[in-house]
Scaffold this motif. Structure first.
Motif, PDB file in Angstrom:
ATOM      1  N   CYS C   6       0.859  -1.186   0.000  1.00 40.46           N
ATOM      2  CA  CYS C   6       0.000   0.000   0.000  1.00 40.46           C
ATOM      3  C   CYS C   6       0.893   1.234   0.000  1.00 40.46           C
ATOM      4  CB  CYS C   6      -0.909   0.013   1.226  1.00 40.46           C
ATOM      5  SG  CYS C   6      -1.796   1.570   1.393  1.00 40.46           S
ATOM      6  N   TYR C   8       0.279   4.144   0.735  1.00 37.37           N
ATOM      7  CA  TYR C   8       0.008   5.055   1.853  1.00 37.37           C
ATOM      8  C   TYR C   8       0.491   4.459   3.169  1.00 37.37           C
ATOM      9  CZ  TYR C   8      -2.789   7.511  -1.579  1.00 37.37           C
ATOM     10  OH  TYR C   8      -3.183   8.181  -2.693  1.00 37.37           O
ATOM     11  N   CYS C   9       0.232   3.173   3.392  1.00 38.67           N
ATOM     12  CA  CYS C   9       0.713   2.511   4.604  1.00 38.67           C
ATOM     13  C   CYS C   9       2.209   2.200   4.498  1.00 38.67           C
ATOM     14  CB  CYS C   9      -0.065   1.231   4.868  1.00 38.67           C
ATOM     15  SG  CYS C   9      -1.760   1.547   5.370  1.00 38.67           S
ATOM     16  N   HIS C  60      -7.700   0.093   0.027  1.00 37.48           N
ATOM     17  CA  HIS C  60      -7.193  -0.553   1.242  1.00 37.48           C
ATOM     18  C   HIS C  60      -8.311  -0.509   2.292  1.00 37.48           C
ATOM     19  CE1 HIS C  60      -3.589  -1.225   4.184  1.00 37.48           C
ATOM     20  NE2 HIS C  60      -4.457  -2.217   4.150  1.00 37.48           N
ATOM     21  N   CYS C  64      -5.898   1.674   5.668  1.00 32.99           N
ATOM     22  CA  CYS C  64      -5.969   3.141   5.675  1.00 32.99           C
ATOM     23  C   CYS C  64      -7.188   3.678   4.931  1.00 32.99           C
ATOM     24  CB  CYS C  64      -4.693   3.720   5.077  1.00 32.99           C
ATOM     25  SG  CYS C  64      -4.491   3.309   3.335  1.00 32.99           S
TER      26      CYS C  64
HETATM   27 ZN   LIG Z   1      -3.058   1.474   3.251  1.00 35.15          ZN
END
Ligand SMILES: [Zn+2]
Ligand SMILES: Cc1cc2nc3c(=O)[nH]c(=O)nc-3n(C[C@H](O)[C@H](O)[C@H](O)COP(=O)(O)OP(=O)(O)OC[C@H]3O[C@@H](n4cnc5c(N)ncnc54)[C@H](O)[C@@H]3O)c2cc1C
Lengths: 224, 416, 136
Positions: C6, C8-9, C60, C64
């Motif tokens: 991911c 973002y994660c 996700h 997130c």
């Molecule tokens: Zn994420």
């Protein structure tokens, strides 16, 4: 902008009804085995609810929220994804949930004051603060087999070497979602939604049976 | 064609089964045919058979990149029913059902069509309202159907958990007694043998790699075994249809997904009907061999890999065990996947295209096995006449521009 | 089974946490009211559905909760990259085809190089040639 938001104290003292934790019903229906009760040996996994904490969701830009939080609470936002900052007393924490979203947890009676001060500090900034205290609860999991109970329940890697202290993630737990975090060496925290709390509780009792799981009995009812 | 019969079996037994004929020839491609069918699954083979039998068009090639019936036809869980909600689809699937009822005789091949009935369970009040509505619509269309309550379901399927304690208690079901299952391989082989006997060339290991198009009219196909000409080409390529459409220069409103299924170890007979649940999301029947045949929904991502992900399998089996706690210790023997061509309205495309003489029959997604005879029958008529058969006409690709969709998602949550 | 990074994660997570959400980079028509039926239908329903390199959106969902993009081979299922919303892929079918072509040209005895699973825009060289030939 901010003064048009209606903020109210959800825990006002004049409430005449005793608040019940999301697990109140579960304790009656499924019981609360004391640690080691069933096996007669020492329990390797203990759960305990920390009910009635204040849960605030902060959304907005990291910089402005970080500044305001440092000012008002003395702790900053965690800089990295999937991480958690805890204050010196271990009473207040803030966790990264997504690039523009954090979960702030404080003692219940501080919630309203904190929200009010944060809003004042943030002024007209483009942020959202939502009090979700009534929507979720926190279950603590301790004991030497704690991570083994978790391994049976979640797809996330909970090996203590991989899931280090200060980490916190949102992930799957027995098909429901959970916020899972490790504030210190000995404790895991599970934040579960109110409507799934009973299910998670019963799952934990079942998954922990082989480790003599028990329930610690503090903070069942709100002290008014 | 050597006809199959009980008498024939005795005769062959006396000769130690040494002179059985091959079921079909293995011809070399001719340079030119009247009609080329791309895709040797059940639908393509049925189309070729009806072209020859009903329309006298025997100069036909079925071009198949692998082996006959090796696509979704070989991979499906063989549920056959016709209790669809809307008039257009009810007409199409019921047309197929009527053909199923005489198919083994027609093609002289036992397709093991077994009308053991299909239950579509309802677990909520809304499920039950939808079931009422669908059964009413079916009856208006002359299709058999009944609404059962939980007790009725329990008496048909004693081993199912119909108690109030279930996580999603069974409230009732729709029941189509004429529905059932058939043997998928036998359907492909039976049509292949019958088509071959009428002169159709079945070209296996022959992959279409492009189309020859001149002045907007199809001229033939390019294959790995050379070019083959025809002024009429029908593509019946299921999960690979978008790939073929792109070769002809256009897109289709399709997405190809993995769809998985499983069979268990063989058991003594315990389940003599087909049980489907949209809500708990799984379905199950028991084959004549004794295996439990189990399936559920697609994997959500696009995939041409004929395999899916483990969580989908797990979800499917959870649903089955939820309905049938008695199966919780049954071992699964095999698991596989097909490539299903899903359409936005959960209905197929049987249509002309921008290219004259090029037709597509696809978009059957997770539920086209039951339509095999009907699909082939109306598609053959359309190819033969150059005009879409009235039952096929509403399934034109134009509906995605006109808005005249046939939304069968409601009747087909687990669309098999 | 996918193990998905991911963006973002910033870590690899299990497939179960995610939901696939279909083809990426489909632009909503600027003025829906000005579209004719063909344009609007194309936008709503028609998809590339490539056999090979595909750019798709994923969510996700239990994580997130952000949408992001994946470039993936729909035959081998290999994930080639993930990137945030608003960004463009660095790996595309065209780019891989070009690489493959150069590699082929560099080889001397190259007559039998396999196509691999990378034929992505659907159309093979032969098919494109035949359509072009038809128009010419
Ligand atoms: Zn994420
Ligand atoms: C797991 C699973 C369970 C299912 N369960 C059911 C069910 O219970 N009931 C039901 O009604 N339906 C079910 N279906 C759907 C059903 O299987 C299909 O709708 C149906 O079999 C489609 O038949 P077909 O002949 O169109 O396609 P296929 O049998 O897939 O045939 C298409 C053929 O085209 C060939 N082809 C592709 N590209 C080319 C090329 N370029 N050149 C030459 N040949 C090519 C392929 O090799 C293939 O053999 C299920 C499907 C799956 C995968």
């Amino acid at each position: 902008m901010s003064n048009s938001v209606h903020v109210y104290d959800a825990r006002a003292d004049h409430a005449t009804v005793t608040a019940e934790s999301p697990l109140a019903y579960s304790y009656q229906r499924s019981g609360m085995p004391a640690p080691g009760e069933a096996s007669g040996e020492e329990s390797c996994a203990v759960i305990g609810e920390r009910a009635f904490l204040g849960h605030l969701i902060l959304r907005g830009g990291a910089i402005v929220l970080d500044e305001a939080l440092r000012e008002v609470l003395g702790i900053g936002l965690p800089g990295r994804p999937n991480s958690l900052n805890v204050d010196a007393e271990g009473q207040r924490s803030v966790q990264w949930l997504s690039p523009d979203e954090w979960l702030l947890i404080v003692p219940g009676d501080e919630t309203f004051g904190l929200e009010t001060r944060l809003r004042a500090q943030l002024g007209g900034a483009h942020v959202a603060i939502v009090d979700v205290s009534a929507g979720q609860t926190l279950i603590e999991l301790t004991g030497e087999a704690a991570h083994e109970v978790l391994m049976k329940s979640t797809v996330y890697d909970v090996d203590p070497h991989a899931f280090t202290v200060g980490k916190g993630v949102t992930t799957l737990f027995a098909k429901t979602s959970v916020i899972l975090r490790r504030p210190d060496e000995s404790r895991w925290e599970l934040i579960v939604r109110r409507s799934f709390a009973d299910y998670v509780y019963r799952w934990l009792l079942d998954a922990g049976e082989e480790y003599g799981i028990g329930v610690a009995r503090e903070s069942r009812h709100e002290s008014q | 064609m050597q006809r199959y019969s009980g008498f024939g079996l005795v005769k062959h037994a006396l000769r130690h089964h040494e002179d059985w004929q091959r079921q079909w020839r293995n011809p070399t491609p001719k340079p030119r045919y009247d009609v080329i069918i791309v895709g040797g699954g059940g639908h393509g083979l049925a189309t070729a058979y009806y072209l020859a039998k009903e329309h006298g068009i025997t100069n036909v090639a079925v071009v198949e990149k692998g082996w006959l019936g090796g696509g979704n036809t070989a991979r499906n869980t063989t549920i056959v029913r016709s209790n669809y909600l809307w008039d257009e689809s009810a007409a199409l699937y019921e047309h197929a059902m009527k053909l199923w009822e005489g198919l083994s005789q027609d093609i002289n091949y036992n397709v093991m069509f077994s009308q053991r009935g299909v239950l579509n369970l309802g677990h909520t009040l809304q499920d039950m309202r939808d079931i009422q509505r669908r059964v009413n619509a079916n009856r208006l269309n002359g299709i058999d159907g009944e609404v059962l309550d939980a007790e009725g379901v329990q008496s048909l399927v004693p081993i199912m958990d119909c108690s109030k304690r279930a996580r999603y208690p069974v409230m009732g079901a729709s029941w189509q007694p004429r529905a059932g299952v058939a043997r998928h391989d036998a359907v492909a082989w039976g049509y292949a043998r019958a088509a071959d006997a009428l002169g159709v060339d079945l070209l296996q290991n022959t992959e279409v790699t492009g189309f020859k198009i001149r002045d907007g009219q199809i001229q033939g196909v390019h294959t790995n075994r050379g070019d083959i000409e025809a002024k009429t080409v029908g593509c019946v390529t299921a999960g690979n249809s978008s790939v073929l459409a792109r070769m002809a220069g256009f897109n289709l409103p399709l997405e190809s997904h993995p769809l998985q299924a499983l069979v268990s170890e063989p058991l003594k007979p315990v389940l003599d009907t087909v049980v489907m649940s949209n809500h708990v999301h799984g379905y199950i029947s028991q084959s004549d061999k004794g295996d439990l045949v189990i399936g559920a929904g697609i994997d959500g991502y696009n995939g041409y890999g004929q395999r899916g992900s483990y969580p989908t399998v797990e979800h499917t089996l959870q649903a089955i065990v939820e309905m049938f706690p008695i199966f919780s210790r049954v071992r699964m023997n095999r698991q596989w996947g097909g490539i299903v061509d899903t359409c936005p309205d959960a209905c197929p495309i049987i249509s002309k295209t921008k290219v004259k003489g090029l037709y597509f029959n696809c978009g059957w997604g997770t539920g086209g096995f039951k339509a095999t005879p009907g699909s082939g029958h109306v598609f053959a008529a359309s190819l033969a006449k150059g005009e879409m058969h009235p039952i096929a006409a509403p399934f034109s690709i134009d509906r995605f521009h006109s808005g005249a969709l046939i939304d069968e998602h409601g009747a087909a949550g687990v669309a098999h | 089974m996918f193990h998905i990074y991911c963006p973002y994660c910033e870590e690899l997570r299990e497939e179960e946490e995610f939901h696939p959400k279909g083809q990426a980079h489909i632009a909503r028509p600027e003025e829906p009211d000005a579209c004719n039926d063909e344009e609007w239908g194309d936008y709503l329903f028609f998809r590339d559905n490539p056999r090979g390199i595909h750019h798709e959106m994923w969510l996700h969902a239990v994580g997130c909760r952000k949408f992001f993009n994946i470039t993936r081979n729909t035959v081998s299922y290999e994930i080639l990259e993930t990137y945030k919303m608003g960004e463009q892929p660095t790996i595309t079918a065209e780019h891989l085809a070009r690489e493959e072509k150069t590699a082929r040209e560099e080889k001397t005895d190259s007559a039998q190089v396999a196509e691999g699973g990378q034929q992505t825009v659907g159309a093979s060289d032969a098919a494109v040639a035949s359509i072009k030939g038809a128009q010419a």
